[in-house]
Design an enzyme around this catalytic site. Structure first.
Site, PDB file in Angstrom:
ATOM      1  N   GLU A  80      35.496  42.159 -10.040  1.00 49.49           N
ATOM      2  CA  GLU A  80      36.066  40.913 -10.566  1.00 49.49           C
ATOM      3  C   GLU A  80      37.586  40.946 -10.442  1.00 49.49           C
ATOM      4  O   GLU A  80      38.224  39.969 -10.047  1.00 49.49           O
ATOM      5  CB  GLU A  80      35.649  40.716 -12.033  1.00 49.49           C
ATOM      6  CG  GLU A  80      36.130  39.388 -12.605  1.00 49.49           C
ATOM      7  CD  GLU A  80      35.716  39.174 -14.060  1.00 49.49           C
ATOM      8  OE1 GLU A  80      35.026  40.047 -14.635  1.00 49.49           O
ATOM      9  OE2 GLU A  80      36.099  38.126 -14.628  1.00 49.49           O
TER      10      GLU A  80
ATOM     11  N   HIS B 177      37.773  42.404 -22.566  1.00 50.80           N
ATOM     12  CA  HIS B 177      37.017  41.765 -21.495  1.00 50.80           C
ATOM     13  C   HIS B 177      35.819  42.621 -21.068  1.00 50.80           C
ATOM     14  O   HIS B 177      34.715  42.109 -20.849  1.00 50.80           O
ATOM     15  CB  HIS B 177      37.949  41.504 -20.306  1.00 50.80           C
ATOM     16  CG  HIS B 177      37.245  41.017 -19.088  1.00 50.80           C
ATOM     17  ND1 HIS B 177      37.046  41.808 -17.983  1.00 50.80           N
ATOM     18  CD2 HIS B 177      36.645  39.829 -18.808  1.00 50.80           C
ATOM     19  CE1 HIS B 177      36.377  41.125 -17.067  1.00 50.80           C
ATOM     20  NE2 HIS B 177      36.130  39.919 -17.532  1.00 50.80           N
TER      21      HIS B 177
ATOM     22  N   GLU C  28      33.190  42.176 -23.553  1.00 49.71           N
ATOM     23  CA  GLU C  28      32.522  40.884 -23.347  1.00 49.71           C
ATOM     24  C   GLU C  28      31.372  41.037 -22.336  1.00 49.71           C
ATOM     25  O   GLU C  28      30.271  40.513 -22.531  1.00 49.71           O
ATOM     26  CB  GLU C  28      33.553  39.854 -22.846  1.00 49.71           C
ATOM     27  CG  GLU C  28      32.984  38.478 -22.550  1.00 49.71           C
ATOM     28  CD  GLU C  28      33.513  37.914 -21.245  1.00 49.71           C
ATOM     29  OE1 GLU C  28      32.705  37.759 -20.304  1.00 49.71           O
ATOM     30  OE2 GLU C  28      34.733  37.635 -21.159  1.00 49.71           O
ATOM     31  N   HIS C  29      31.629  41.791 -21.256  1.00 46.69           N
ATOM     32  CA  HIS C  29      30.554  42.041 -20.279  1.00 46.69           C
ATOM     33  C   HIS C  29      29.409  42.838 -20.908  1.00 46.69           C
ATOM     34  O   HIS C  29      28.231  42.543 -20.682  1.00 46.69           O
ATOM     35  CB  HIS C  29      31.104  42.816 -19.078  1.00 46.69           C
ATOM     36  CG  HIS C  29      31.760  41.945 -18.050  1.00 46.69           C
ATOM     37  ND1 HIS C  29      31.291  41.854 -16.760  1.00 46.69           N
ATOM     38  CD2 HIS C  29      32.827  41.122 -18.118  1.00 46.69           C
ATOM     39  CE1 HIS C  29      32.065  41.005 -16.071  1.00 46.69           C
ATOM     40  NE2 HIS C  29      33.009  40.556 -16.878  1.00 46.69           N
TER      41      HIS C  29
END
Lengths: 434, 455
Positions: free
Chosen positions: B146, B66, B69-70
């Site tokens: 997040e 994840h 992905e950022h």
């Protein structure tokens, strides 16, 4: 004609030829319901929305009344109970849903156009709309469910912030309460309130019927008639009072045991028919309405890593909806984030966007037009909006041209007149957990 | 057993299957390209799916898929940080990305004429990403925010995270997709570079394009931009099989909240892990989930919400398409005045009924009618169609299995639903999680604002 104007004309031609918007047909039924129809023959299905001007803005002394009324329609109708109604829809794979916000109360049906499914679902839908029986046993349960939902809201910092924001911003105006109402009010609401509300607002002249799908105009006309013929003709809901803007800055701090603080800041925004609609819409798109490429996201997320997401939006309604800024950040960063937010807004009001930013925004908005009308459900949503707010039938056709016509000067002028950084309402929820 | 009603449905559905217009290609470097034509609107959705996600990770670097992905938005040899987002926006597009246990995917939605913009830049960041340590430090903070927003300050999400950690012992589904906070706070640029090097390559990716396009033209574009990319030697994943559960597991999570919440999950086989001779089982579980929670006429809504009024809200979900064996889950909030125990008892009674009596023909017909209709409704969304193809291919299932979903559901019998209830929904395979609310009241003084809305 200067070169700039030339380019502008070419852009216009380009945009109108490239994106065809759906062909909208519009008529009014005998008893006064306004119908909006788009034929979409590609899939064997149809979407129907019935939109009543019967949202929470009509709650009067009973916050939650509109929502309860809306939720009760499929609990009993035409001699059938909730189980039988649910069975009828699902036996043919049809989806019924009901939704009620501040302005709109919406009833939706999605069904296959295969004859048996279509006939069964449509007939049931018509009964639910026009012959609800409001059974007491359901009412008690639905009320309990709403009370549980209201209790659940209190564990969500965002819900707490939103409720307080609307209350402080709108005070006694009908937009000041939440569509779900509040515990005290919901406890007091009775079935007679619901029936009276239904009688007044669920009437043909207060309704917009939207049909999108694989049906002919003739079929659509029959559908609209069948769905509304048993409704009272009634009259349109009265006009809502005007909204008074805040006269001075206000900050509300609500301590909450969360690791982040939810920041909601804002003021009165605009209505659907606002003359400044396009400069404000495009202007906000650049400031905080375009996700990761907005100025606010660049300042608060990209440059400083203070939040996962920061946004700003106008929520245009019958009367002025809010202009909202929001983000969440770790408790000890609240002051910094709020400072950057206010600073960025001040700078933007003072200087407006650059020509390059405006150009990029126009390309984004106009170039993305096809994406916004690429499915039946999206088209149905647009028709609901056009019908409910009485927007012109060429709203979609002329949308790109109106966006392209906005200048940097228009945005600066509109923001200076309409956005008041020194009179913002700020709600902070959080701060208790390290 | 085909009655007339069923035949009518079947005939009705046939033309839709024939419409599914899918082309499949593989480039020399191993990149898979799947194109589905949908000419309803002049738009295209382009998605790049990588076979990597949280279930590929190990302790200490949880959430790194994840995080990567950022970082994929933070610049390449040719693009400055966030420039890709600006390029897509200026081309009238929308873009984003998502990470799951079994995949990481990137997508753009564009006017059909702009597909090239997507391919050019996706190909670039497939091999040319730059992980800048300063950018990583900032983005680590973003991901921490997040996590706070999604999990730490959301009591139901927090329960779900701890529930998964309790239900799975040796399976990687034990770990949260977003990662544990202390892991997030300690990613190094070298960790990200290694993860990128290991998984981001044409032979570990599937490109899915759905929209108003010609497959030939899409293939030509793919060859132009993805074709020159060098493949990578992709490591074989170790199986990381979940150990056999030997008895019920129960956990509590205490968090500031107003409402209690109950989760129950049973270990089940997914399409990928079920034995060949039992291939029908995951579909029978799918029907079972719909019998309980397929809308307003399903048993939960009818019996637990309306009749017994023991649940305020309740849902059930099966894990049909997971790369590894996963959970059949039921979760809900007790109705006002009812306890978690009463809700649990009512759910167990529902499960017992499914075990002892076959479901009625009427209920089966209802589930099947809904599935047939949903298969039509799903085609209203170009994005969803692309999602389905990409997700299946990425967990190692042929995309055609998605097209066969309706037929596989139609084939399920009442006896099979009863059989999977008895086989899978047993106490020894059960994990129960309960959110125990800590009081919010009294923790925050009523502000001077006053009024009934202030908590």
């Amino acid at each position: 004609m200067s070169i700039k104007q030339w380019i502008f004309v070419i852009t216009l031609l380009f945009s109108s030829s490239l994106f065809a918007s759906p062909d909208i047909e519009h008529w009014t039924t005998d008893n006064g319901a306004r119908v909006y129809f788009v034929n979409a023959p590609e899939l064997p299905m149809v979407d129907v929305n019935i939109v009543f001007n019967a949202g929470a803005a009509r709650d009067g002394e009973h916050p939650g009344l509109a929502k309860l009324t809306n939720a009760m329609l499929d609990e009993g109708a035409g001699g059938m109970d909730a189980d039988a109604i649910a069975d009828t829809f699902s036996s043919v794979g049809a989806n019924y849903s009901a939704n009620s916000q501040r302005d709109m109360a919406v009833l939706s049906l999605r069904t296959l156009t295969e004859k048996k499914a279509f006939d069964t679902a449509l007939k049931m839908f018509a009964e639910v709309i026009a012959k609800p029986s409001f059974p007491e046993i359901s009412f008690l349960r639905i009320k309990q469910q709403l009370l549980t939902a209201l209790q659940g809201e209190k564990q969500s910092p965002q819900s707490i912030a939103t409720r307080t924001f609307f209350q402080k911003l709108y005070d006694k105006h009908p937009y000041g309460s939440m569509p779900a109402g509040d515990t005290v009010s919901v406890e007091k609401i009775n079935l007679d309130n619901l029936k009276a509300f239904y009688q007044q607002f669920y009437v043909a002249k207060n309704a917009v019927v939207v049909i999108v799908g694989d049906v002919s105009k003739q079929q659509a006309s029959q559908m609209a008639t069948a769905l509304t013929k048993n409704l009272n003709s009634g009259s349109p809901a009265p006009e809502l009072p005007a909204v008074t803007p805040l006269s001075k800055q206000q900050e509300v701090v609500l301590p909450f045991p969360s690791s982040q603080t939810t920041i909601m800041m804002g003021q009165i925004g605009m209505s659907r028919d606002d003359p400044d609609y396009f400069p404000l819409y495009v202007g906000n798109h650049i400031l905080g309405g375009s996700g990761l490429v907005s100025i606010l996201s660049d300042e608060i997320r990209e440059k400083r890593g203070l939040t996962y997401g920061v946004y700003s939006y106008f929520s245009p309604m019958q009367k002025s909806g809010p202009y909202v800024f929001g983000l969440q950040t770790r408790n000890d960063q609240t002051e910094e984030a709020l400072h950057v937010l206010k600073d960025t807004l001040n700078t933007y009001i003072e200087n407006g966007p650059t020509e390059a930013q405006l150009k990029a925004a126009k390309q984004n908005i106009t170039g993305g037009f096809a994406l916004r009308v690429d499915s039946n459900s999206k088209i149905a949503d647009y028709l609901s909006m056009i019908g409910f707010y009485g927007l012109p039938l060429d709203y979609l056709d002329s949308f790109n041209d109106k966006v392209n016509a906005v200048t940097v000067a228009d945005i600066k002028d509109a923001f200076k007149r309409r956005v008041h950084a020194d009179k913002m309402l700020t709600v902070l929820v959080g701060g208790e957990t390290k | 057993m085909l009655n007339i009603k069923k035949i009518a449905w079947l005939i009705f559905f046939l033309p839709t299957i024939a419409l599914a217009n899918v082309s499949e290609f593989e480039l020399d470097n191993g990149l898979k390209l799947i194109v589905k034509e949908d000419h309803r609107a002049p738009v295209v959705v382009s998605q790049v799916w990588y076979k990597v996600g949280a279930s590929y990770e190990h302790e200490g670097i949880t959430g790194i898929s994840h995080m990567l992905e950022h970082m994929m938005f933070k610049g390449t040899k040719h693009l400055a940080p966030n420039e890709f987002s600006h390029i897509i926006a200026e081309n009238g597009g929308e873009q984003n990305a998502f990470t799951g246990q079994d995949y990481t995917a990137y997508f753009q939605k564009l006017h059909k004429d702009r597909l090239e913009v997507s391919f050019k830049n996706e190909a670039d960041r497939m091999r040319n990403l730059i992980i800048d340590p300063d950018e990583l430090l900032k983005e680590r903070k973003v991901v921490a925010e997040e996590r706070r927003m999604r999990t730490d300050d959301n009591p139901q999400a927090l329960l779900r995270e701890r529930f998964d950690a309790a239900a799975f012992v040796s399976s990687p589904y034990h770990r949260p997709v977003i990662g544990w906070m202390s892991d997030i706070n300690h990613y190094q640029a070298s960790d990200l570079r290694a993860w990128y090097q290991k998984w981001y390559a044409p032979n570990n990716a599937t490109v899915v394009v759905v929209g108003d396009v010609s497959p030939k033209a899409v293939l030509a574009l793919a060859k132009k931009y993805f074709g020159p990319l060098k493949p990578e030697k992709i490591a074989t994943l170790k199986p990381q099989v979940e150990v056999n559960q030997k008895g019920i597991r129960e956990i509590e999570v205490k968090a500031p909240a107003e409402l209690p919440y109950l989760m129950m999950g049973w270990k089940v086989s997914s399409v990928t892990t079920v034995a060949k001779e039992n291939a029908w089982e995951p579909y029978a579980l799918e029907v079972l989930a719909n019998i309980l929670d397929g809308g307003n006429s399903a048993r939960f809504a009818k019996q637990l919400v309306r009749e017994q009024q023991v649940a305020a809200s309740i849902g059930a979900g099966n894990s049909l398409f997971s790369r590894l064996s996963d959970l059949f889950t039921i979760a809900g909030t007790p109705a006002n005045g009812k306890s978690v125990d009463e809700l649990k008892k009512a759910i167990i009674e529902q499960i017992s009924q499914l075990k002892s009596q076959p479901v009625s023909q009427q209920e089966l017909d209802r589930v099947k009618a809904q599935v047939v209709a949903d298969a039509v409704y799903e085609k209203d969304s170009v994005f969803y169609q692309a999602m389905q193809i990409g997700m299946l291919e990425t967990i190692g299932v042929d995309w055609r299995v998605g097209e066969q979903y309706v037929d596989n559901i139609k084939a399920v019998t009442a006896e099979q639903v009863q059989a999977v209830a008895n086989k899978y929904l047993t106490n020894d395979q059960l994990t129960v999680g309960e959110l125990v609310p800590l009081p919010l009241n009294g923790r925050h003084p009523v502000s001077s604002a006053g009024g009934q809305y202030v908590h």
